[in-house]
Design a protein around this motif. Sequence first.
Motif, PDB file in Angstrom:
ATOM      1  N   GLY A 172      41.883  35.619  45.071  1.00  0.00           N
ATOM      2  CA  GLY A 172      42.094  34.836  46.281  1.00  0.00           C
ATOM      3  C   GLY A 172      43.266  35.350  47.094  1.00  0.00           C
ATOM      4  O   GLY A 172      43.236  35.337  48.334  1.00  0.00           O
ATOM      5  N   LEU A 190      42.439  39.435  48.119  1.00  0.00           N
ATOM      6  CA  LEU A 190      41.414  39.552  49.159  1.00  0.00           C
ATOM      7  C   LEU A 190      41.976  39.168  50.525  1.00  0.00           C
ATOM      8  O   LEU A 190      41.675  39.816  51.535  1.00  0.00           O
ATOM      9  CB  LEU A 190      40.208  38.673  48.820  1.00  0.00           C
ATOM     10  CG  LEU A 190      39.212  39.239  47.813  1.00  0.00           C
ATOM     11  CD1 LEU A 190      38.239  38.157  47.357  1.00  0.00           C
ATOM     12  CD2 LEU A 190      38.449  40.424  48.406  1.00  0.00           C
ATOM     13  N   GLU A 191      42.780  38.123  50.562  1.00  0.00           N
ATOM     14  CA  GLU A 191      43.411  37.730  51.823  1.00  0.00           C
ATOM     15  C   GLU A 191      44.327  38.844  52.333  1.00  0.00           C
ATOM     16  O   GLU A 191      44.330  39.167  53.525  1.00  0.00           O
ATOM     17  CB  GLU A 191      44.209  36.443  51.632  1.00  0.00           C
ATOM     18  CG  GLU A 191      44.932  35.988  52.895  1.00  0.00           C
ATOM     19  CD  GLU A 191      45.801  34.766  52.665  1.00  0.00           C
ATOM     20  OE1 GLU A 191      46.798  34.604  53.400  1.00  0.00           O
ATOM     21  OE2 GLU A 191      45.490  33.975  51.756  1.00  0.00           O
ATOM     22  N   LEU A 210      33.814  42.692  46.281  1.00  0.00           N
ATOM     23  CA  LEU A 210      35.071  42.538  47.014  1.00  0.00           C
ATOM     24  C   LEU A 210      34.913  43.038  48.447  1.00  0.00           C
ATOM     25  O   LEU A 210      35.383  42.399  49.397  1.00  0.00           O
ATOM     26  CB  LEU A 210      36.192  43.304  46.312  1.00  0.00           C
ATOM     27  CG  LEU A 210      36.535  42.870  44.881  1.00  0.00           C
ATOM     28  CD1 LEU A 210      37.672  43.721  44.331  1.00  0.00           C
ATOM     29  CD2 LEU A 210      36.904  41.393  44.834  1.00  0.00           C
ATOM     30  N   LYS A 223      33.024  40.509  50.586  1.00  0.00           N
ATOM     31  CA  LYS A 223      33.824  39.367  51.018  1.00  0.00           C
ATOM     32  C   LYS A 223      34.793  39.748  52.136  1.00  0.00           C
ATOM     33  O   LYS A 223      35.015  38.969  53.074  1.00  0.00           O
ATOM     34  CB  LYS A 223      34.583  38.775  49.829  1.00  0.00           C
ATOM     35  CG  LYS A 223      33.674  38.051  48.841  1.00  0.00           C
ATOM     36  CD  LYS A 223      34.466  37.267  47.813  1.00  0.00           C
ATOM     37  CE  LYS A 223      33.533  36.419  46.947  1.00  0.00           C
ATOM     38  NZ  LYS A 223      34.269  35.553  46.003  1.00  0.00           N
ATOM     39  N   SER A 254      38.543  32.489  49.399  1.00  0.00           N
ATOM     40  CA  SER A 254      37.698  33.581  48.908  1.00  0.00           C
ATOM     41  C   SER A 254      36.354  33.093  48.396  1.00  0.00           C
ATOM     42  O   SER A 254      35.437  33.889  48.215  1.00  0.00           O
ATOM     43  CB  SER A 254      38.421  34.348  47.795  1.00  0.00           C
ATOM     44  OG  SER A 254      38.700  33.488  46.697  1.00  0.00           O
ATOM     45  N   LEU A 279      35.109  33.357  52.579  1.00  0.00           N
ATOM     46  CA  LEU A 279      34.694  34.758  52.532  1.00  0.00           C
ATOM     47  C   LEU A 279      33.400  34.974  51.766  1.00  0.00           C
ATOM     48  O   LEU A 279      32.804  36.042  51.862  1.00  0.00           O
ATOM     49  CB  LEU A 279      35.809  35.608  51.906  1.00  0.00           C
ATOM     50  CG  LEU A 279      37.184  35.525  52.575  1.00  0.00           C
ATOM     51  CD1 LEU A 279      38.125  36.550  51.953  1.00  0.00           C
ATOM     52  CD2 LEU A 279      37.085  35.732  54.077  1.00  0.00           C
ATOM     53  N   ASP A 280      32.965  33.985  51.007  1.00  0.00           N
ATOM     54  CA  ASP A 280      31.725  34.151  50.252  1.00  0.00           C
ATOM     55  C   ASP A 280      30.507  33.853  51.112  1.00  0.00           C
ATOM     56  O   ASP A 280      29.386  34.028  50.668  1.00  0.00           O
ATOM     57  CB  ASP A 280      31.728  33.232  49.021  1.00  0.00           C
ATOM     58  CG  ASP A 280      30.668  33.626  48.004  1.00  0.00           C
ATOM     59  OD1 ASP A 280      30.391  34.830  47.883  1.00  0.00           O
ATOM     60  OD2 ASP A 280      30.121  32.732  47.337  1.00  0.00           O
TER      61      ASP A 280
END
Length: 355
Positions: free
Chosen positions: A53, A56-57, A120, A123, A251, A290-291
């Motif tokens: 989380g 990814l941000e 990844l 996303k 995420s 993001l999913d």
Amino acid sequence: MPFGIPPSGGPLSRTRTRLSASSLTRYLRCQKSYFLGNKLGLSSPKSIPQILGITLEDALCSILMRRPVSINSLDELKDWCFGLADIEANQCYLNSKEKWESAAWRRESEFWEDVSIDELSRKIRNGLELFLEEVESCYLANGGPYLKEYRQQSMPHSIPSPAWGDEPMFPIPDKVRNFGLRTWAEDEPMVWEGENDPVTWMEAWEIARPWVKDPRVHQPQRLFHPDGWAAGELDLVLRWDGNVRLIDIKSGNPSSKFASSLQHQLNFYAWLWYETHDKQQVDGIEGWYLDGPERIYFEVPDSDKIKQLTVEYKSIHRKMLELGEGPVKFPDFYPKPCTFAAGCFWCTFGEKNIA
């Protein structure tokens, strides 16, 4: 302004006595979890989604800080940033794997082998899809209300949206050693068109870019309540169309067990913005999943709701302080276990061991 200076103690001071979005949502989910984690300092095992989380941000924001070159269409813009997504996904994978393997305590039911670089990348691209919607809207609005100011090299915001091609802005630059001797910006200059020219896709990206936490800034980039008892760190702030919209990046997806906390979190940020910006109400609060990709819109608290939240937050903050600061003893009236609240490890742990 997306961040401010602490009312006391300097920008590098941190205190657990302040109410934050994370402490608030944890307290609302499970008071026992809050007490054990925030007061006694008992850590729960690391989870892979928890690590991803954050990384990814960071990966998404790193791309948002880039500047496209020689782009003439939305498709070209998408191809360019999606190519960066694949690169960032690989780095995200490596960084996350290192954090997972170095964790002293990990969830036994999770395995790093289940993590995929392709997932990844998907996303990150989903997050870019959501931002490209903003870029397209900005392009169709011919750059929005700030195009002329940008082209005249006059920043419409006191704290600009960070870009790798610009120097970072620190809450207190005097605390940064050898600021003038460092090379902060990468070679990504912005070239603006003439005064009467239609907006380009590169300009639309630049103008629509949200404020994000600048990874080059080692000082806290938070909003601090004027009275010092609350603080919050925003994910994204969109301002290109003359409105202020606060975005929180997730995420996962809206069906996540944590989803119910999102509105509490965004309400807190909207309240804190109001308290730190001369009673200015934000124009929108959103969650970006993001999913999906998926946007979730929430109603912005009005002035009456803001007053209600102030009373509620002060009450919660007072109850938190009553639990003590630093090493504390177990209270006489121990918080009851929750009913499997999201993110609560200890209540489940206790029930398993009692059984």
